[in-house]
Design an enzyme around this catalytic site. Structure first.
Site, short mmCIF file in Angstrom:
data_model
loop_
_atom_site.label_atom_id
_atom_site.label_comp_id
_atom_site.label_asym_id
_atom_site.label_seq_id
_atom_site.Cartn_x
_atom_site.Cartn_y
_atom_site.Cartn_z
N ASP A 51 25.30 34.67 11.74
CA ASP A 51 24.93 33.85 10.58
C ASP A 51 26.07 32.89 10.22
O ASP A 51 25.94 32.07 9.30
CB ASP A 51 24.50 34.71 9.39
CG ASP A 51 25.58 35.67 8.93
OD1 ASP A 51 26.66 35.71 9.56
OD2 ASP A 51 25.34 36.39 7.95
N SER A 52 27.18 32.95 10.98
CA SER A 52 28.21 31.92 10.87
C SER A 52 27.65 30.55 11.25
O SER A 52 28.29 29.53 11.00
CB SER A 52 29.42 32.26 11.75
OG SER A 52 29.00 32.58 13.07
N ASP A 90 22.14 38.18 14.01
CA ASP A 90 22.43 38.62 12.63
C ASP A 90 21.18 38.57 11.77
O ASP A 90 20.47 37.54 11.75
CB ASP A 90 23.46 37.68 12.00
CG ASP A 90 24.88 38.18 12.15
OD1 ASP A 90 25.08 39.39 12.37
OD2 ASP A 90 25.80 37.35 12.05
N LYS A 120 22.08 42.68 14.16
CA LYS A 120 23.32 43.13 13.50
C LYS A 120 23.16 43.02 11.99
O LYS A 120 22.60 42.03 11.51
CB LYS A 120 24.51 42.29 13.97
CG LYS A 120 25.82 42.63 13.24
CD LYS A 120 27.05 42.12 13.95
CE LYS A 120 27.38 40.67 13.67
NZ LYS A 120 27.63 40.34 12.25
N GLU A 122 25.26 43.83 8.13
CA GLU A 122 26.55 44.09 7.49
C GLU A 122 26.43 45.25 6.50
O GLU A 122 25.49 45.26 5.68
CB GLU A 122 27.02 42.84 6.74
CG GLU A 122 27.35 41.68 7.66
CD GLU A 122 27.88 40.45 6.92
OE1 GLU A 122 28.10 40.53 5.69
OE2 GLU A 122 28.07 39.42 7.58
N GLU A 189 35.67 43.68 11.32
CA GLU A 189 36.20 42.34 11.04
C GLU A 189 37.38 42.41 10.08
O GLU A 189 37.29 42.99 8.98
CB GLU A 189 35.09 41.44 10.45
CG GLU A 189 35.60 40.04 10.13
CD GLU A 189 34.52 38.99 9.94
OE1 GLU A 189 33.32 39.31 10.13
OE2 GLU A 189 34.88 37.85 9.59
O1 KIV Z 1 28.37 35.58 12.04
C1 KIV Z 1 29.30 35.80 12.83
O2 KIV Z 1 29.76 34.91 13.57
C2 KIV Z 1 29.87 37.14 12.87
C3 KIV Z 1 31.12 37.33 13.67
C4 KIV Z 1 32.27 36.77 12.96
C5 KIV Z 1 31.33 38.74 14.05
O3 KIV Z 1 29.36 38.03 12.27
#
Ligand code: KIV
Length: 271
Positions: A51-52, A90, A120, A122, A189
């Protein structure tokens, strides 16, 4: 021969075998077809549609604004490019917290519409019900502890997490809970390297670190950071393998000059 060299496709079982054999896992982010093709051909083990993308692709300050539809768009583009890597996606903010039924619905959309291989999420104990429900549908889940950017307004900063004993203990308990529920791997992280080492040693599933030192079972970076495209983001855990921002800028300046000076196209570049 290393475990990863022996397989045509990376699966969650391959990652587990890599941990058992002591082979480190390589993971990078990808949000689009063209970049994912390059990373997959280079032999990356895991591609994370993170989600980055909210920051890197859309220019938002945080990861919170990205929607499930937008994540599915990015993920589908990545999946179309990949022949070998495991593609993990994510679940975006608001698509899984507090309601396990919504978490499963979001996951089903990602798996069906994008063709992803895993998701994934969090968090630890707070998202236990969501993790359980997703796992019960047969979808592999990767956990994410330490700095969890979707909770940025709770933390207030992007600084190193779990430096104090109480938070470190909670992180260790959450890691063990996620493993006991059946998660196949865990991102750690921005936590102290010593803590990441002891969490990694206490788990049988692989840990993938970002800003968590050298003793996790694998490493992940945001591709645009390690290629030097996101020029202004310089935390100490990023190694720049290229300086693409400047290289692309120079190439574009060159192109503009050629167009202005009528040097492009030449005779061989026309019909
Ligand atoms: O969203 C992302 O890029 C991440 C990584 C930093 C692990 O969760």
């Amino acid at each position: 021969m290393s475990v990863s060299k022996q397989v045509k496709r990376v699966t969650t079982h391959v990652l587990q075998a890599m941990k058992t054999e002591g082979e480190k896992i390589s993971m990078l982010t990808a949000y689009d077809y063209s970049m994912a093709r390059i990373l997959d051909e280079a032999g990356i083990d895991v591609l994370l549609v993170g989600d980055s993308a909210s920051n890197v692709m859309a220019g938002h300050e945080t990861t919170l604004p990205i929607t499930l539809d937008q994540m599915i768009y990015h993920a589908a583009s990545v999946v179309r490019a990949v022949n070998r890597a495991l593609v993990v996606v994510d679940l975006p903010f608001g698509s899984y917290q507090g309601n396990s039924r919504i978490a499963l619905e979001s996951t089903v959309r990602i798996m069906k519409e994008a063709g992803a291989h895993a998701v994934k999420l969090e968090g630890g104990a707070e998202i236990e019900e969501s993790v359980k429900r997703i796992l019960s549908a047969g979808v592999p889940v990767m956990g994410h502890l330490g700095l969890t950017p979707q909770s940025i307004y709770k933390f207030g900063t992007y600084s190193v997490r779990a430096k104090e004993e109480e938070e470190a203990q909670k992180l260790l308990q959450d890691a063990q809970l996620l493993e006991s529920m059946g998660c196949f791997a865990l991102v750690l992280e921005k936590i102290p390297a010593k803590l990441a080492k002891s969490v990694s040693e206490s788990l049988t599933i692989p840990t993938i670190g970002i800003g968590a030192g050298a003793d996790t079972d694998g490493q992940v970076l945001v591709t645009h950071d390690m290629l030097g495209i996101t020029k202004d983001f310089q935390p100490r855990f990023i190694r720049h393998y290229l300086g693409l921002f400047d290289q692309i800028k120079t190439a574009v300046e060159h192109y503009i000059g050629d167009v202005k000076e009528k040097k492009f196209p030449n005779e061989g570049e026309q019909y």
